[in-house]
Design a protein around this motif. Structure first.
Motif, PDB file in Angstrom:
ATOM      1  N   TRP A 199       0.830  -1.204   0.000  1.00  0.00           N
ATOM      2  CA  TRP A 199       0.000   0.000   0.000  1.00  0.00           C
ATOM      3  C   TRP A 199       0.868   1.260   0.000  1.00  0.00           C
ATOM      4  O   TRP A 199       0.599   2.214  -0.738  1.00  0.00           O
ATOM      5  CB  TRP A 199      -0.955   0.011   1.191  1.00  0.00           C
ATOM      6  N   THR A 200       1.904   1.260   0.800  1.00  0.00           N
ATOM      7  CA  THR A 200       2.813   2.410   0.837  1.00  0.00           C
ATOM      8  C   THR A 200       3.445   2.636  -0.533  1.00  0.00           C
ATOM      9  O   THR A 200       3.523   3.770  -1.009  1.00  0.00           O
ATOM     10  CB  THR A 200       3.911   2.203   1.896  1.00  0.00           C
ATOM     11  N   ALA A 201       3.860   1.562  -1.174  1.00  0.00           N
ATOM     12  CA  ALA A 201       4.524   1.678  -2.477  1.00  0.00           C
ATOM     13  C   ALA A 201       3.597   2.195  -3.567  1.00  0.00           C
ATOM     14  O   ALA A 201       4.035   2.930  -4.449  1.00  0.00           O
ATOM     15  CB  ALA A 201       5.112   0.330  -2.889  1.00  0.00           C
ATOM     16  N   VAL A 202       2.317   1.843  -3.502  1.00  0.00           N
ATOM     17  CA  VAL A 202       1.401   2.281  -4.560  1.00  0.00           C
ATOM     18  C   VAL A 202       0.675   3.580  -4.235  1.00  0.00           C
ATOM     19  O   VAL A 202       0.250   4.292  -5.133  1.00  0.00           O
ATOM     20  CB  VAL A 202       0.375   1.188  -4.943  1.00  0.00           C
ATOM     21  N   SER A 203       0.554   3.898  -2.961  1.00  0.00           N
ATOM     22  CA  SER A 203      -0.179   5.112  -2.604  1.00  0.00           C
ATOM     23  C   SER A 203       0.694   6.361  -2.625  1.00  0.00           C
ATOM     24  O   SER A 203       0.182   7.471  -2.810  1.00  0.00           O
ATOM     25  CB  SER A 203      -0.856   4.959  -1.235  1.00  0.00           C
ATOM     26  N   SER A 204       1.969   6.214  -2.398  1.00  0.00           N
ATOM     27  CA  SER A 204       2.894   7.347  -2.528  1.00  0.00           C
ATOM     28  C   SER A 204       4.183   6.821  -3.149  1.00  0.00           C
ATOM     29  O   SER A 204       5.188   6.639  -2.467  1.00  0.00           O
ATOM     30  CB  SER A 204       3.145   8.010  -1.173  1.00  0.00           C
TER      31      SER A 204
ATOM     32  N   PHE B  59       9.450   1.532  -3.525  1.00  0.00           N
ATOM     33  CA  PHE B  59       9.271   0.373  -4.391  1.00  0.00           C
ATOM     34  C   PHE B  59      10.409  -0.624  -4.200  1.00  0.00           C
ATOM     35  O   PHE B  59      10.186  -1.836  -4.158  1.00  0.00           O
ATOM     36  CB  PHE B  59       9.164   0.815  -5.853  1.00  0.00           C
ATOM     37  N   ARG B  60      11.617  -0.114  -4.051  1.00  0.00           N
ATOM     38  CA  ARG B  60      12.770  -0.985  -3.801  1.00  0.00           C
ATOM     39  C   ARG B  60      12.588  -1.743  -2.487  1.00  0.00           C
ATOM     40  O   ARG B  60      12.895  -2.936  -2.410  1.00  0.00           O
ATOM     41  CB  ARG B  60      14.057  -0.159  -3.773  1.00  0.00           C
ATOM     42  N   ASP B  61      12.075  -1.062  -1.462  1.00  0.00           N
ATOM     43  CA  ASP B  61      11.828  -1.723  -0.176  1.00  0.00           C
ATOM     44  C   ASP B  61      10.799  -2.844  -0.320  1.00  0.00           C
ATOM     45  O   ASP B  61      10.958  -3.919   0.264  1.00  0.00           O
ATOM     46  CB  ASP B  61      11.339  -0.712   0.868  1.00  0.00           C
TER      47      ASP B  61
END
Length: 145
Positions: A58-63, A69-71
């Motif tokens: 969710w974090t990668a796609v929401s911001s 994305f690497r994480d």
């Protein structure tokens, strides 16, 4: 388990690719390719992999940013989920290309290798297909006019 799911993801899509590449004129292939349900097994794998890493997903796609994305992809479940998503979208893209090729009367001898390129490097396969499609559509317009 994550590694095994990662491994089987492509094999769930492979039968549909094999039909489009090796049995393109069989009537069953067109019926199968017309269905978006072909991606359901891959999406099931995606769900199994994505749910445990949902906060990171969710974090990668929401911001989105490259570090977030690497994480996500540093996590086995994150990388597996991204892989399953790519496989599902590539399959849908391949099905669209296959169906369009049949409507346009493109040769299976052209489309077979092009679908293989799409399996391996979908953006390049799509670009080549869009160019071929444009040429074919322009030729049809010229013949009609």
């Amino acid at each position: 388990m994550t590694g095994a799911l990662f491994e089987i993801t492509f094999y769930l899509a492979a039968p549909f690719w094999l039909l489009m590449i090796f049995a393109p004129t069989w009537s069953g292939t067109a019926r199968v390719a017309a269905s978006p349900l072909t991606v359901l097994p891959v999406l099931a794998v995606y769900t199994v992999l994505a749910v445990p890493v949902f906060p990171e997903l969710w974090t990668a796609v929401s911001s989105p940013d490259i570090d977030t994305f690497r994480d996500l992809t540093a996590l086995a479940g994150g990388a597996g989920a991204v892989w399953a998503q790519v496989i599902a979208w590539d399959l849908l893209l391949g099905q669209w290309m296959y169906l369009q090729s049949r409507k346009l009367g493109l040769s299976p001898l052209l489309m077979g290798p092009l679908l293989v390129v799409t399996i391996l490097l979908s953006p390049f396969g799509l670009l080549i297909f869009l160019a071929v499609r444009t040429v074919r559509l322009r030729r049809r317009e010229t013949l009609v006019a």
